[in-house]
Enzyme design. Structure first.
Site, PDB file in Angstrom:
ATOM      1  N   ASP A  33      92.433  78.060  65.645  1.00 50.85           N
ATOM      2  CA  ASP A  33      92.981  79.226  66.043  1.00 50.85           C
ATOM      3  C   ASP A  33      91.609  79.678  66.757  1.00 50.85           C
ATOM      4  O   ASP A  33      90.623  80.208  66.203  1.00 50.85           O
ATOM      5  CB  ASP A  33      93.358  80.282  64.974  1.00 50.85           C
ATOM      6  CG  ASP A  33      93.662  81.670  65.590  1.00 50.85           C
ATOM      7  OD1 ASP A  33      93.671  81.803  66.715  1.00 50.85           O
ATOM      8  OD2 ASP A  33      94.170  82.503  64.766  1.00 50.85           O
ATOM      9  N   TRP A  53      94.237  86.611  59.385  1.00 54.10           N
ATOM     10  CA  TRP A  53      94.908  85.721  60.485  1.00 54.10           C
ATOM     11  C   TRP A  53      95.117  84.454  59.897  1.00 54.10           C
ATOM     12  O   TRP A  53      96.103  83.768  60.071  1.00 54.10           O
ATOM     13  CB  TRP A  53      94.001  85.632  61.902  1.00 54.10           C
ATOM     14  CG  TRP A  53      93.892  87.074  62.627  1.00 54.10           C
ATOM     15  CD1 TRP A  53      92.780  87.848  62.780  1.00 54.10           C
ATOM     16  CD2 TRP A  53      95.183  87.760  62.744  1.00 54.10           C
ATOM     17  NE1 TRP A  53      93.131  88.734  63.297  1.00 54.10           N
ATOM     18  CE2 TRP A  53      94.455  89.030  63.432  1.00 54.10           C
ATOM     19  CE3 TRP A  53      96.503  87.755  62.700  1.00 54.10           C
ATOM     20  CZ2 TRP A  53      95.461  90.205  63.888  1.00 54.10           C
ATOM     21  CZ3 TRP A  53      97.319  88.838  63.355  1.00 54.10           C
ATOM     22  CH2 TRP A  53      96.604  89.770  63.742  1.00 54.10           C
ATOM     23  N   LYS A  80      92.159  88.679  73.280  1.00 55.00           N
ATOM     24  CA  LYS A  80      91.030  89.095  72.931  1.00 55.00           C
ATOM     25  C   LYS A  80      89.757  88.705  73.878  1.00 55.00           C
ATOM     26  O   LYS A  80      88.912  89.654  74.082  1.00 55.00           O
ATOM     27  CB  LYS A  80      90.500  88.490  71.643  1.00 55.00           C
ATOM     28  CG  LYS A  80      91.572  88.430  70.426  1.00 55.00           C
ATOM     29  CD  LYS A  80      91.403  89.882  69.856  1.00 55.00           C
ATOM     30  CE  LYS A  80      92.658  90.026  68.879  1.00 55.00           C
ATOM     31  NZ  LYS A  80      93.372  89.040  67.962  1.00 55.00           N
TER      32      LYS A  80
HETATM   33  C1  LIG Z   1      94.501  88.798  67.001  1.00 54.15           C
HETATM   34  C2  LIG Z   1      94.338  87.431  66.403  1.00 54.15           C
HETATM   35  C3  LIG Z   1      95.732  86.875  66.196  1.00 54.15           C
HETATM   36  C4  LIG Z   1      96.943  87.456  66.445  1.00 54.15           C
HETATM   37  O1  LIG Z   1      97.297  87.289  67.729  1.00 54.15           O
HETATM   38  P1  LIG Z   1      98.749  87.955  68.260  1.00 54.15           P
HETATM   39  O2  LIG Z   1      98.445  87.515  69.802  1.00 54.15           O
HETATM   40  O3  LIG Z   1      98.701  89.437  68.162  1.00 54.15           O
HETATM   41  O4  LIG Z   1      99.781  87.173  67.598  1.00 54.15           O
HETATM   42  C5  LIG Z   1      95.663  85.622  65.685  1.00 54.15           C
HETATM   43  N1  LIG Z   1      94.549  84.857  65.273  1.00 54.15           N
HETATM   44  C6  LIG Z   1      93.384  85.643  65.469  1.00 54.15           C
HETATM   45  C7  LIG Z   1      92.045  85.026  65.018  1.00 54.15           C
HETATM   46  C8  LIG Z   1      93.319  86.959  66.084  1.00 54.15           C
HETATM   47  O5  LIG Z   1      92.257  87.583  66.357  1.00 54.15           O
END
Ligand SMILES: *Cc1c(COP(=O)(O)O)cnc(C)c1O
Length: 357
Positions: A169, A102, A193
């Site tokens: 993030d 990511w 998540k």
């Molecule tokens: C799943 C995830 C993403 C991507 O998320 P999307 O909503 O599918 O774009 C980005 N960063 C992390 C840390 C993730 O676990």
């Protein structure tokens, strides 16, 4: 129907009562005899949802008026582009820490928008640890980090003290533990998540870092446009935001961050203890960087994987196959997963060892 123990990495498990309330709102929202899916996002009833969903994030993070919260579509992946678009000056550069897939995707987008430097990386050891002790350049526009690496099962236990705006993030561990949010300038998370369903992305930003890039911004890509319109510049993802609100209410009602921290400690302690004790398995992440959210482990005798798969499937466990890039197993212990489910997995691992060791 027998109980399923849902260890899915994402979209992940939601509290049962949240799903129940969400289902009801699809038929009859707020006693309007209308579905939440068929009313105006500008109705009083929905404005209340949006206002509360924004306010609860600030409350749980313990931040004041310097910050704004918005909900957007496009997932965390759109934030990989929106962050540099809004924060990276045309003449400046951005600093990134590369801790996995990511983070790598965030770096790729930033490079398309402006000068981007990777100041630390754990790629040399397949992202199995968190780089530490690196120097943060004082002249960069911002530092971007990823708090939890969903695919490799590593997590930052300490956040860097950054002399420049800190962007994080937090998609896969938001509201799972205490964080001093006032040390961050921008936090974003795809909801699916740990804070809701897919379709809404939360962005919390300190207002004073915006409007400094010197570039012209597309309206939909401009945080200030979304802030000014109360996150309703266009039709927001109404249902995912509502389910996110229900999830945050569930968290607050049960005791908030102190409560969930205790729960998450118990869950991750139980499974890592078993991984370290059990002769059939080994963890993949460096001990001190192990994630409380995504527990990655391998079978010491991979030829026995089909046997183990039968064991956990028979116990009602779902979603522990590892990411396709890593293999092995990954048990995701998001907030809504009960300790009871972790105990079932631990028992299955112990029973498997008894039979095959
Ligand atoms: C799943 C995830 C993403 C991507 O998320 P999307 O909503 O599918 O774009 C980005 N960063 C992390 C840390 C993730 O676990």
């Amino acid at each position: 129907m027998s109980k399923v123990h849902n260890f899915s990495a994402g979209p992940g498990i939601l509290p049962a009562e949240v799903l129940q309330k969400a289902a009801e709102a699809c038929i009859n929202f707020d006693n309007l005899n209308l579905s939440l899916l068929e009313i105006s996002h500008r109705s009083k009833n929905y404005e209340k949802v949006m206002d509360e969903a924004r306010a609860l994030v600030k409350e749980l993070f313990g931040v004041g008026d310097a910050y704004e919260v918005i909900y957007l579509g496009g997932g965390a992946s759109l934030q990989f582009a929106m962050v540099p678009f809004n924060l990276l000056r045309e003449t400046g550069y951005a600093a990134y820490v590369n801790t996995g897939v990511w983070a790598g995707k965030a770096i790729k987008e930033a490079k398309l928008i402006g000068d981007t430097k990777v100041i630390a990386s754990s790629e040399d050891k397949k992202f199995s640890y968190i780089p530490k002790g690196y120097e943060i350049p004082k002249d960069a526009d911002y530092l971007h980090i990823t708090s939890n690496n969903t695919i490799y099962g590593t997590q930052l236990k300490e956040f860097p003290k950054s002399p420049i705006p800190l962007v994080c993030d937090m998609s896969s561990d938001i509201f799972s533990r205490p964080v001093n949010a006032n040390n961050f300038d921008l936090i974003y998370a795809g909801a699916q998540k740990n804070m809701g369903p897919a379709g809404s992305t939360m962005v919390m930003v300190k207002k004073d870092v915006l409007g400094k890039t010197g570039r012209k911004l597309l309206s939909m890509m401009d945080y200030q446009v979304h802030i000014k319109s109360g996150s309703m510049y266009n039709t927001p993802p109404v249902f995912p935001i509502y389910v996110t609100l229900l999830t945050l209410q569930w968290l607050k009602k049960n005791g908030g961050i102190p409560w969930i921290t205790k729960m998450n400690n118990q869950k991750s302690d139980a499974i890592y203890h078993e991984i370290d004790r059990n002769s059939m398995f080994r963890g993949t992440a460096a001990q001190e960087d192990r994630s409380q959210m995504n527990v990655c482990f391998l079978m010491n005798k991979p030829e026995l994987e089909p046997e183990f798969d039968k064991f956990w499937k028979d116990a009602g466990i779902s979603g522990i196959r590892g990411h396709r890039d890593v293999g092995g197993y990954r048990a995701s212990l998001y907030n809504a997963l009960p300790l009871e489910s972790v105990k079932v997995l631990v028992d299955v691992m112990a029973a498997f060892e008894k039979k095959f060791a």
